[in-house]
Scaffold this motif. Structure first.
Motif, mmCIF file in Angstrom:
data_model
loop_
_atom_site.group_PDB
_atom_site.id
_atom_site.type_symbol
_atom_site.label_atom_id
_atom_site.label_comp_id
_atom_site.label_asym_id
_atom_site.label_seq_id
_atom_site.Cartn_x
_atom_site.Cartn_y
_atom_site.Cartn_z
ATOM 1 N N THR A 139 13.781 -43.204 61.632
ATOM 2 C CA THR A 139 14.743 -42.213 61.794
ATOM 3 C C THR A 139 15.948 -42.543 61.049
ATOM 4 O OG1 THR A 139 13.920 -42.306 64.148
ATOM 5 C CG2 THR A 139 16.337 -41.797 63.775
ATOM 6 N N ALA A 140 16.529 -43.817 60.821
ATOM 7 C CA ALA A 140 17.517 -44.122 59.998
ATOM 8 C C ALA A 140 17.338 -43.841 58.438
ATOM 9 C CB ALA A 140 17.906 -45.666 59.810
ATOM 10 N N LEU A 141 16.077 -43.794 57.856
ATOM 11 C CA LEU A 141 15.875 -43.623 56.496
ATOM 12 C C LEU A 141 15.590 -41.927 56.158
ATOM 13 C CD1 LEU A 141 13.461 -46.554 55.746
ATOM 14 C CD2 LEU A 141 15.862 -46.202 54.796
ATOM 15 N N ALA A 142 15.201 -41.257 57.605
ATOM 16 C CA ALA A 142 14.895 -39.907 57.285
ATOM 17 C C ALA A 142 15.896 -39.073 56.310
ATOM 18 C CB ALA A 142 14.535 -39.154 58.532
ATOM 19 N N PRO A 143 16.990 -39.176 56.507
ATOM 20 C CA PRO A 143 18.054 -38.532 55.646
ATOM 21 C C PRO A 143 17.985 -38.742 54.067
ATOM 22 C CG PRO A 143 19.103 -39.343 57.705
ATOM 23 C CD PRO A 143 17.810 -39.985 57.477
ATOM 24 N N LEU A 144 17.490 -39.843 53.908
ATOM 25 C CA LEU A 144 17.326 -40.167 52.420
ATOM 26 C C LEU A 144 15.903 -39.650 51.709
ATOM 27 C CD1 LEU A 144 18.563 -43.765 52.541
ATOM 28 C CD2 LEU A 144 19.588 -41.777 52.142
ATOM 29 N N LEU A 145 14.995 -39.180 52.705
ATOM 30 C CA LEU A 145 13.676 -38.740 51.902
ATOM 31 C C LEU A 145 13.833 -37.871 50.946
ATOM 32 C CD1 LEU A 145 11.531 -38.691 55.158
ATOM 33 C CD2 LEU A 145 11.089 -40.005 53.178
ATOM 34 N N ALA A 146 13.178 -38.021 49.925
ATOM 35 C CA ALA A 146 13.311 -37.187 48.588
ATOM 36 C C ALA A 146 12.116 -36.377 48.540
ATOM 37 C CB ALA A 146 13.192 -37.942 47.355
ATOM 38 N N GLY A 147 12.115 -35.099 49.240
ATOM 39 C CA GLY A 147 10.915 -34.103 49.527
ATOM 40 C C GLY A 147 10.154 -34.534 50.530
#
Length: 151
Positions: A139-147
């Motif tokens: 959940t914390a990493l979702a905003p950092l997903l590239a595509g």
């Protein structure tokens, strides 16, 4: 004739930025931040993001990330007292691994002075055996997903 040399990425290639400061001790005898310091920038940016997002409590979290791979390409020099910004993105979010893309920028610069890859494998703190990336971390990493790189 084409070059295999990577091109310095721009800010638009990253999803979040974290400020970092150079230190007097970071400069080497050549008058710039030594190459090994960039790996410290990577570690500080990634783990600082996880702590701030509530996905990691240093010394306590039952699941931690161990670095299993890293790489860095250099494009421009930085030196103390420069302020820098680390651009972050997730290139791949797997079952038990996270591949971060990181750019190190002079404060306000359009192009990275260095960029690289930093791969964590999530492991049980005690056994050091791989475990799935916890949902709180996903959940914390979702905003950092590239595509669409979530697996």
């Amino acid at each position: 004739m084409s070059s295999d040399r990577p091109v310095a990425p721009g800010r638009a290639e990253y999803r979040a930025f974290r400020p970092l400061a150079t230190r007097w001790a970071d400069n080497d005898v050549y008058g710039h931040v030594n190459n090994v310091v960039y790996y410290s920038f990577f570690d500080t940016a990634v783990n600082g993001y996880l702590v701030d997002a509530g996905a990691l409590t240093v010394g306590v979290s039952p699941v931690i990330g161990l670095v299993v791979d890293s790489q860095c390409s250099y494009f421009a020099s930085l030196a103390f007292p420069d302020r820098v910004e680390a651009g972050l993105r997730i290139d791949r979010l797997g079952r038990s691994s996270i591949a971060y893309g990181i750019g190190i920028f002079a404060e306000g610069a359009d192009r990275a002075a260095a960029s690289g890859r930093f791969v964590h494998v999530t492991v049980d703190r005690e056994t050091r055996r791989p475990v799935p990336v916890p949902e709180t971390m996903r959940t914390a990493l979702a905003p950092l997903l590239a595509g669409s790189q979530e697996l």
